[in-house]
Design a protein around this motif. Sequence first.
Motif, PDB file in Angstrom:
ATOM      1  N   LEU A 219     120.645 -72.215  71.532  1.00  0.00           N
ATOM      2  CA  LEU A 219     120.848 -71.403  72.725  1.00  0.00           C
ATOM      3  C   LEU A 219     120.535 -72.272  73.934  1.00  0.00           C
ATOM      4  CD1 LEU A 219     118.887 -68.197  71.624  1.00  0.00           C
ATOM      5  CD2 LEU A 219     121.346 -68.616  71.414  1.00  0.00           C
ATOM      6  N   GLN A 220     121.339 -72.151  74.951  1.00  0.00           N
ATOM      7  CA  GLN A 220     121.150 -72.933  76.169  1.00  0.00           C
ATOM      8  C   GLN A 220     121.134 -71.976  77.353  1.00  0.00           C
ATOM      9  OE1 GLN A 220     120.808 -76.382  76.274  1.00  0.00           O
ATOM     10  NE2 GLN A 220     120.390 -76.209  78.461  1.00  0.00           N
ATOM     11  N   ALA A 221     119.966 -71.845  77.970  1.00  0.00           N
ATOM     12  CA  ALA A 221     119.823 -70.962  79.122  1.00  0.00           C
ATOM     13  C   ALA A 221     119.929 -71.761  80.414  1.00  0.00           C
ATOM     14  CB  ALA A 221     118.477 -70.244  79.076  1.00  0.00           C
ATOM     15  N   SER A 222     120.510 -71.141  81.422  1.00  0.00           N
ATOM     16  CA  SER A 222     120.631 -71.793  82.725  1.00  0.00           C
ATOM     17  C   SER A 222     120.785 -70.730  83.805  1.00  0.00           C
ATOM     18  CB  SER A 222     121.846 -72.731  82.741  1.00  0.00           C
ATOM     19  OG  SER A 222     123.039 -72.003  82.541  1.00  0.00           O
ATOM     20  N   GLY A 223     120.738 -71.174  85.053  1.00  0.00           N
ATOM     21  CA  GLY A 223     120.999 -70.277  86.173  1.00  0.00           C
ATOM     22  C   GLY A 223     119.803 -69.920  87.012  1.00  0.00           C
TER      23      GLY A 223
ATOM     24  N   PRO B 201     110.123 -56.835  69.456  1.00  0.00           N
ATOM     25  CA  PRO B 201     109.071 -57.769  69.899  1.00  0.00           C
ATOM     26  C   PRO B 201     109.541 -59.219  69.851  1.00  0.00           C
ATOM     27  CG  PRO B 201     108.214 -56.197  68.311  1.00  0.00           C
ATOM     28  CD  PRO B 201     109.698 -56.037  68.307  1.00  0.00           C
ATOM     29  N   ALA B 202     108.986 -60.026  70.723  1.00  0.00           N
ATOM     30  CA  ALA B 202     109.369 -61.436  70.794  1.00  0.00           C
ATOM     31  C   ALA B 202     109.166 -62.145  69.451  1.00  0.00           C
ATOM     32  CB  ALA B 202     108.573 -62.140  71.886  1.00  0.00           C
ATOM     33  N   ARG B 203     108.123 -61.757  68.722  1.00  0.00           N
ATOM     34  CA  ARG B 203     107.807 -62.452  67.473  1.00  0.00           C
ATOM     35  C   ARG B 203     108.888 -62.253  66.412  1.00  0.00           C
ATOM     36  NH1 ARG B 203     104.825 -57.763  67.412  1.00  0.00           N
ATOM     37  NH2 ARG B 203     105.044 -56.441  65.554  1.00  0.00           N
ATOM     38  N   THR B 204     109.743 -61.239  66.586  1.00  0.00           N
ATOM     39  CA  THR B 204     110.783 -60.978  65.588  1.00  0.00           C
ATOM     40  C   THR B 204     112.051 -61.794  65.836  1.00  0.00           C
ATOM     41  OG1 THR B 204     111.744 -59.106  66.804  1.00  0.00           O
ATOM     42  CG2 THR B 204     109.920 -58.637  65.293  1.00  0.00           C
ATOM     43  N   PHE B 205     112.167 -62.407  66.997  1.00  0.00           N
ATOM     44  CA  PHE B 205     113.365 -63.181  67.306  1.00  0.00           C
ATOM     45  C   PHE B 205     113.338 -64.519  66.567  1.00  0.00           C
ATOM     46  CE2 PHE B 205     115.943 -61.021  70.568  1.00  0.00           C
ATOM     47  CZ  PHE B 205     115.172 -59.877  70.694  1.00  0.00           C
ATOM     48  N   ASP B 206     114.516 -64.950  66.145  1.00  0.00           N
ATOM     49  CA  ASP B 206     114.621 -66.071  65.221  1.00  0.00           C
ATOM     50  C   ASP B 206     114.858 -67.425  65.887  1.00  0.00           C
ATOM     51  OD1 ASP B 206     116.281 -63.541  63.682  1.00  0.00           O
ATOM     52  OD2 ASP B 206     114.667 -64.541  62.586  1.00  0.00           O
ATOM     53  N   LEU B 207     115.442 -67.402  67.054  1.00  0.00           N
ATOM     54  CA  LEU B 207     115.815 -68.664  67.682  1.00  0.00           C
ATOM     55  C   LEU B 207     115.652 -68.509  69.188  1.00  0.00           C
ATOM     56  CD1 LEU B 207     117.132 -71.512  67.339  1.00  0.00           C
ATOM     57  CD2 LEU B 207     119.337 -70.380  67.763  1.00  0.00           C
ATOM     58  N   TRP B 208     115.075 -69.519  69.805  1.00  0.00           N
ATOM     59  CA  TRP B 208     114.801 -69.474  71.241  1.00  0.00           C
ATOM     60  C   TRP B 208     115.479 -70.635  71.951  1.00  0.00           C
ATOM     61  CZ3 TRP B 208     111.772 -65.788  73.777  1.00  0.00           C
ATOM     62  CH2 TRP B 208     111.173 -64.836  72.938  1.00  0.00           C
ATOM     63  N   GLY B 209     115.954 -70.334  73.147  1.00  0.00           N
ATOM     64  CA  GLY B 209     116.438 -71.387  74.016  1.00  0.00           C
ATOM     65  C   GLY B 209     115.311 -71.867  74.904  1.00  0.00           C
ATOM     66  N   GLN B 210     115.592 -72.906  75.673  1.00  0.00           N
ATOM     67  CA  GLN B 210     114.587 -73.367  76.620  1.00  0.00           C
ATOM     68  C   GLN B 210     114.549 -72.396  77.788  1.00  0.00           C
ATOM     69  OE1 GLN B 210     117.616 -74.045  77.025  1.00  0.00           O
ATOM     70  NE2 GLN B 210     117.987 -74.418  79.178  1.00  0.00           N
ATOM     71  N   GLY B 211     113.510 -72.386  78.537  1.00  0.00           N
ATOM     72  CA  GLY B 211     113.392 -71.454  79.644  1.00  0.00           C
ATOM     73  C   GLY B 211     114.094 -71.944  80.895  1.00  0.00           C
ATOM     74  N   THR B 212     114.353 -71.004  81.782  1.00  0.00           N
ATOM     75  CA  THR B 212     114.889 -71.333  83.096  1.00  0.00           C
ATOM     76  C   THR B 212     114.030 -70.608  84.128  1.00  0.00           C
ATOM     77  OG1 THR B 212     116.891 -71.415  84.477  1.00  0.00           O
ATOM     78  CG2 THR B 212     116.644 -69.487  83.045  1.00  0.00           C
ATOM     79  N   LEU B 213     113.584 -71.330  85.137  1.00  0.00           N
ATOM     80  CA  LEU B 213     112.618 -70.795  86.083  1.00  0.00           C
ATOM     81  C   LEU B 213     113.311 -70.016  87.197  1.00  0.00           C
ATOM     82  CD1 LEU B 213     109.707 -70.622  87.192  1.00  0.00           C
ATOM     83  CD2 LEU B 213     110.129 -72.816  88.344  1.00  0.00           C
TER      84      LEU B 213
END
Length: 128
Positions: A4-8, A111-123
Amino acid sequence: EVQLQASGGGLVQAGGSLRLSCVVSGFTFDDYAIGWFRQAPGKEREGVASISRWDGTTYLLDDVKGRFTISSDNAKNTVYLQMDSLKSEDTAIYYCAALWFVGSVGPTMAPARTFDLWGQGTLVTVSS
């Protein structure tokens, strides 16, 4: 590679708008939901919105209803979080995450703990 790629993210004045994007790549199936979470300094990660790839149902945190919209463009494998009427309290790092899931999202956020894959954050920084 599944990712996953987060942006914006960016700096915006209170009352302004931003649109976050989460590009989903490497998935070979459609049985998942995408969630947007945020984490402000000193606070726990909070679920903001989610959308089911399976049936398009959506969930929004009460605090953002009427201001944020989650949507997806399946042809582009991208999920958007449109954020309008931003407030200083929306300042946080925003993350998108995938949950392997078949069904509708809501009425609460998984809940966040149930999610399987995370992208990097965007501030996202909202100045008052």
